[in-house]
Design an enzyme around this catalytic site. Structure first.
Site, PDB file in Angstrom:
ATOM      1  CG  LEU A  11      -2.005  -1.010   1.377  1.00 36.75           C
ATOM      2  CD1 LEU A  11      -2.743  -0.817   2.694  1.00 36.75           C
ATOM      3  CD2 LEU A  11      -2.979  -0.914   0.204  1.00 36.75           C
ATOM      4  CG  ASP A  12       0.515   4.550  -2.807  1.00 34.00           C
ATOM      5  OD1 ASP A  12       1.251   3.698  -3.333  1.00 34.00           O
ATOM      6  OD2 ASP A  12      -0.226   5.317  -3.450  1.00 34.00           O
ATOM      7  CB  CYS A  13       4.183   5.904   2.410  1.00 36.42           C
ATOM      8  SG  CYS A  13       4.704   6.549   4.019  1.00 36.42           S
ATOM      9  CB  THR A  65      -2.807   4.105   1.115  1.00 30.77           C
ATOM     10  OG1 THR A  65      -2.708   4.945  -0.036  1.00 30.77           O
ATOM     11  CG2 THR A  65      -4.140   3.380   1.096  1.00 30.77           C
TER      12      THR A  65
END
Length: 217
Positions: A63-65, A67
């Site tokens: 997951l994106d940082c 998110t």
């Protein structure tokens, strides 16, 4: 766009939701990297934290940082291979909650815009006719004064897909300091994107597994 400074949250340190012999499920907080970067200060991440409790934990997806939400880790090579194949073959089902700027013309729809890396500004992505196919389904949950709460279901899993797709239709995700303008960035203290639900087939039992995490916004 702002320069990325990494300040991982300490509370909760790690939020484990489920553990068995093959998988570990966590609820990742916003601001924590999924896996370590090159710089020393990025070694504190979801993977390193989970490995402090479960040394056999293996990264399966990211997951994106910025998110938050549900992530699955494998505990052995067989489970890792099985889960990665499910992600690659689009057998997993992912549901996100996002708060975006403004109001959408259509309450629901499908965004089909191919994406490619922006080589002039990595790790940024951009809509491109020669990029990889990217598909996102969206549905309105709530219309607010100057924003909209959406349910997002990506069919593909491209880097920054949801962020770029929402930007492309004119409704950037609030708090997005990668793609948003000053108004979007200032609208929220964090990226308003949360991985609310993840479904997949258990790599050992073959049973359908579904995990959910409440969205704070």
């Amino acid at each position: 766009m702002q320069i990325f400074t990494y300040q991982p949250p300490s509370i909760p340190w790690i939020d484990v939701r489920y553990v068995d012999r093959d998988i570990i499920i966590i609820n990742k907080p916003s601001g924590l990297l999924s896996n370590p970067g090159i710089a020393n200060n990025t070694h504190d991440c979801a993977l390193s934290r989970i490995q402090q409790r479960f040394k056999d934990a293996i990264l399966v997806h990211r997951l994106d940082c910025a998110t938050s939400g549900i992530m699955v880790f494998a505990r052995n090579k067989k489970a890792e291979s099985n889960l990665k194949t499910q992600f690659q073959d689009r057998k997993t089902k992912k549901t996100y909650i996002a708060e975006v700027s403004g109001h959408l013309r259509d309450a629901q729809g499908v965004i089909e815009l191919s994406l490619a890396a922006d080589k002039t500004s990595p790790p940024m992505q951009q809509v491109s006719d020669i990029g990889k196919v990217a598909i996102t389904h969206y549905q309105t949950i709530e219309v607010r004064a100057s924003s909209t709460l959406l349910l997002l279901k990506p069919v593909t899993g491209r880097t920054h897909q949801l962020r770029v797709h929402m930007l492309a239709i004119g409704n950037a995700i609030l708090g997005d300091d990668f793609y948003g303008d000053k108004q979007v960035i200032d609208a929220a203290p964090r990226l308003k994107l949360h991985a609310q639900e993840l479904s997949f087939v258990h790599p050992y039992t073959g049973k359908n597994m579904q995990f959910k995490s409440h969205c704070s916004f």
